[in-house]
Design an enzyme around this catalytic site. Structure first.
Site, PDB file in Angstrom:
ATOM      1  N   TYR A  56       0.939  -1.046   0.054  1.00 34.27           N
ATOM      2  CA  TYR A  56       0.075  -0.066   0.109  1.00 34.27           C
ATOM      3  C   TYR A  56       0.794   1.115   0.092  1.00 34.27           C
ATOM      4  O   TYR A  56       1.424   1.555   0.877  1.00 34.27           O
ATOM      5  CB  TYR A  56      -0.854   0.072   1.105  1.00 34.27           C
ATOM      6  CG  TYR A  56      -2.031  -1.294   1.458  1.00 34.27           C
ATOM      7  CD1 TYR A  56      -2.280  -1.957   0.021  1.00 34.27           C
ATOM      8  CD2 TYR A  56      -2.455  -1.592   2.553  1.00 34.27           C
ATOM      9  CE1 TYR A  56      -3.192  -2.978   0.235  1.00 34.27           C
ATOM     10  CE2 TYR A  56      -3.300  -2.457   2.604  1.00 34.27           C
ATOM     11  CZ  TYR A  56      -3.671  -3.325   1.674  1.00 34.27           C
ATOM     12  OH  TYR A  56      -4.537  -4.352   1.805  1.00 34.27           O
ATOM     13  N   HIS A 124      -0.545 -12.141   1.440  1.00 31.86           N
ATOM     14  CA  HIS A 124      -1.337 -11.032   0.606  1.00 31.86           C
ATOM     15  C   HIS A 124      -1.955 -11.701  -0.549  1.00 31.86           C
ATOM     16  O   HIS A 124      -3.384 -11.718  -0.615  1.00 31.86           O
ATOM     17  CB  HIS A 124      -0.680 -10.017   0.402  1.00 31.86           C
ATOM     18  CG  HIS A 124      -1.490  -8.730   0.265  1.00 31.86           C
ATOM     19  ND1 HIS A 124      -1.180  -7.373   0.214  1.00 31.86           N
ATOM     20  CD2 HIS A 124      -2.877  -8.662   0.253  1.00 31.86           C
ATOM     21  CE1 HIS A 124      -2.285  -6.612  -0.016  1.00 31.86           C
ATOM     22  NE2 HIS A 124      -3.308  -7.117  -0.140  1.00 31.86           N
ATOM     23  N   SER A 203     -13.171  -4.404   2.270  1.00 26.59           N
ATOM     24  CA  SER A 203     -14.198  -3.701   1.278  1.00 26.59           C
ATOM     25  C   SER A 203     -15.522  -4.248   1.660  1.00 26.59           C
ATOM     26  O   SER A 203     -16.358  -4.455   0.600  1.00 26.59           O
ATOM     27  CB  SER A 203     -13.945  -3.919  -0.167  1.00 26.59           C
ATOM     28  OG  SER A 203     -12.578  -3.572  -0.590  1.00 26.59           O
ATOM     29  N   GLY A 206     -18.344  -2.648  -0.153  1.00 21.17           N
ATOM     30  CA  GLY A 206     -18.138  -2.740  -1.646  1.00 21.17           C
ATOM     31  C   GLY A 206     -17.631  -1.507  -2.462  1.00 21.17           C
ATOM     32  O   GLY A 206     -17.681  -0.794  -3.506  1.00 21.17           O
ATOM     33  N   ARG A 207     -16.120  -1.287  -1.671  1.00 23.83           N
ATOM     34  CA  ARG A 207     -15.390  -0.181  -2.117  1.00 23.83           C
ATOM     35  C   ARG A 207     -16.186   1.041  -2.265  1.00 23.83           C
ATOM     36  O   ARG A 207     -15.714   1.890  -3.213  1.00 23.83           O
ATOM     37  CB  ARG A 207     -14.599  -0.476  -3.582  1.00 23.83           C
ATOM     38  CG  ARG A 207     -13.879  -1.921  -3.292  1.00 23.83           C
ATOM     39  CD  ARG A 207     -12.790  -2.069  -4.551  1.00 23.83           C
ATOM     40  NE  ARG A 207     -12.117  -3.171  -4.447  1.00 23.83           N
ATOM     41  CZ  ARG A 207     -10.812  -3.433  -3.550  1.00 23.83           C
ATOM     42  NH1 ARG A 207     -10.389  -2.405  -2.914  1.00 23.83           N
ATOM     43  NH2 ARG A 207     -10.594  -4.630  -3.412  1.00 23.83           N
ATOM     44  N   GLY A 208     -16.945   1.329  -1.481  1.00 27.43           N
ATOM     45  CA  GLY A 208     -17.591   2.569  -1.341  1.00 27.43           C
ATOM     46  C   GLY A 208     -18.949   2.786  -2.033  1.00 27.43           C
ATOM     47  O   GLY A 208     -19.740   3.631  -1.794  1.00 27.43           O
ATOM     48  N   PHE A 209     -19.366   1.640  -3.165  1.00 26.36           N
ATOM     49  CA  PHE A 209     -20.490   1.540  -3.816  1.00 26.36           C
ATOM     50  C   PHE A 209     -21.667   1.624  -3.024  1.00 26.36           C
ATOM     51  O   PHE A 209     -22.639   2.077  -3.175  1.00 26.36           O
ATOM     52  CB  PHE A 209     -20.425   0.535  -4.822  1.00 26.36           C
ATOM     53  CG  PHE A 209     -21.761   0.272  -5.708  1.00 26.36           C
ATOM     54  CD1 PHE A 209     -21.812   1.185  -6.819  1.00 26.36           C
ATOM     55  CD2 PHE A 209     -22.649  -0.557  -5.210  1.00 26.36           C
ATOM     56  CE1 PHE A 209     -23.120   1.015  -7.408  1.00 26.36           C
ATOM     57  CE2 PHE A 209     -23.779  -0.677  -6.034  1.00 26.36           C
ATOM     58  CZ  PHE A 209     -24.051   0.185  -7.142  1.00 26.36           C
ATOM     59  N   GLY A 212     -23.689   4.634  -1.128  1.00 27.81           N
ATOM     60  CA  GLY A 212     -24.834   5.102  -2.139  1.00 27.81           C
ATOM     61  C   GLY A 212     -24.206   6.484  -2.709  1.00 27.81           C
ATOM     62  O   GLY A 212     -25.010   7.478  -3.473  1.00 27.81           O
TER      63      GLY A 212
END
Length: 329
Positions: A56, A124, A203, A206-209, A212
């Site tokens: 990262y 990883h 996640s 949903g990786r921010g999905f 909303g």
């Protein structure tokens, strides 16, 4: 903050952890001072399980955590990872599980983090050319040397976990898991429970999905990796997937919470061995995530949420073709 147990005797951690990846890379511009403030705020609010990796920010994420760890080492359970190598002028990605590389990677992580022992050390990703028995056997030597307390794996199949666990007790398995990434339900979630291994969803939103807040690519920064490395966020796929967030938002409104809280509460409801690590760079979302732990879902609620995005119905893979070759191994 409630607690849940990691496997292999690593003990209790906060039921919701904090994924730190986005503080250094992938989701647009980063802000070091803001990230450090968020780390402090999370710990103050009861989150004591923090997740990073050597890849990262090409080490910068571990370096970011070093000053925070120096102030709070005894209060924190820290997870980091090795195995994804990005080198050369184009930072080309490869997987290296060899013993020689692992030893080098572990020493480098310890130095960047400024600590003597890593609490939870993950492989990883796995290179199929290296038998899992060899990888875990070498990792176990790090435990004997006092450089690592417990071992983890990421994105592995049930069969691989069983083979690894037979060599040395695995404390945790980390995989992507959320309402729109349901493949852990095909076996690894249950296998972890059977073996007493913690399951760590990354996640989980949903990786921010599932917040909303993403309705088009224009809602993401120009250099956000979701634009080019996450097919679910591209073109027609994204438009088709909006029906999921529309249904989730409607249900969350009826429950008096945010879509993100409802999605995270659903993940938490999948078992006491499940410890999600949503990532955020701001304090406001720490509070929102913690609020999910207080939501009380009925069996009917859990069932309804599970029907919003059944396994296999999301449009688009979660990684590119190359990335998908290294999951569920």
């Amino acid at each position: 903050m409630k607690s849940r147990n990691l496997g292999a005797g690593l003990g209790a951690v906060s039921a919701i952890g904090l994924g730190c990846m986005g503080m250094s890379e992938f989701y647009g511009p980063s802000n070091k001072s803001q990230s450090l403030a968020t780390l402090e705020y999370a710990l103050d609010k009861g989150i004591n399980f923090f997740d990073t990796a050597d890849t990262y920010g090409l080490g910068r994420n571990e370096e970011l955590l070093s000053s925070f760890l120096a102030r709070h080492r005894d209060e924190i359970t820290l997870a980091t990872k090795f195995g994804i190598v990005r080198d050369g002028p184009l930072e080309e990605r490869r997987i290296d599980n060899t013993t020689a590389y692992m030893i080098k990677a572990c020493e480098a992580s310890l130095k960047r983090l400024g600590i003597e022992t890593i609490d939870l050390y993950y492989a990883h990703r796995l290179n199929p050319a290296v038998p899992i028995e060899d990888t875990v056997g070498a990792m176990a030597e790090l435990v004997k040397q006092g450089k690592v307390r417990g071992l983890g794996l990421s994105e592995v199949s049930p069969a691989t976990l069983r083979r690894a666990h037979a060599i040395y007790p695995i404390a945790a398995v980390q995989s992507e898991y959320s309402l729109w990434t349901r493949d852990p339900e095909d076996g690894i979630l249950q296998t972890c429970k059977e073996l007493g291994v913690a399951f760590i969803p990354y996640s989980p939103l949903g990786r921010g999905f599932l917040t909303g807040k993403i309705r088009s690519v224009d809602d993401m920064a120009a250099d956000d990796f979701r634009r080019t490395s996450q097919p679910r966020f591209e073109g027609d796929n994204l438009q088709k997937n909006l029906s999921v967030i529309d249904a989730l938002t409607k249900f969350s409104d009826s429950k008096g919470c945010t879509p993100a809280q409802l999605a995270l509460a659903w993940v938490l409801a999948q078992g006491e061995h499940v410890i999600p690590i949503p990532g955020t760079r701001t304090e406001r979302y720490i509070d929102e995530n913690i609020g999910a732990g207080s939501l009380s879902l009925t069996e009917e609620d859990i069932s309804t949420l599970g029907k919003i995005a059944p396994n296999g119905t999301i449009s688009g893979d979660r990684y590119t073709t190359e990335g998908m070759q290294h999951v569920n191994i």
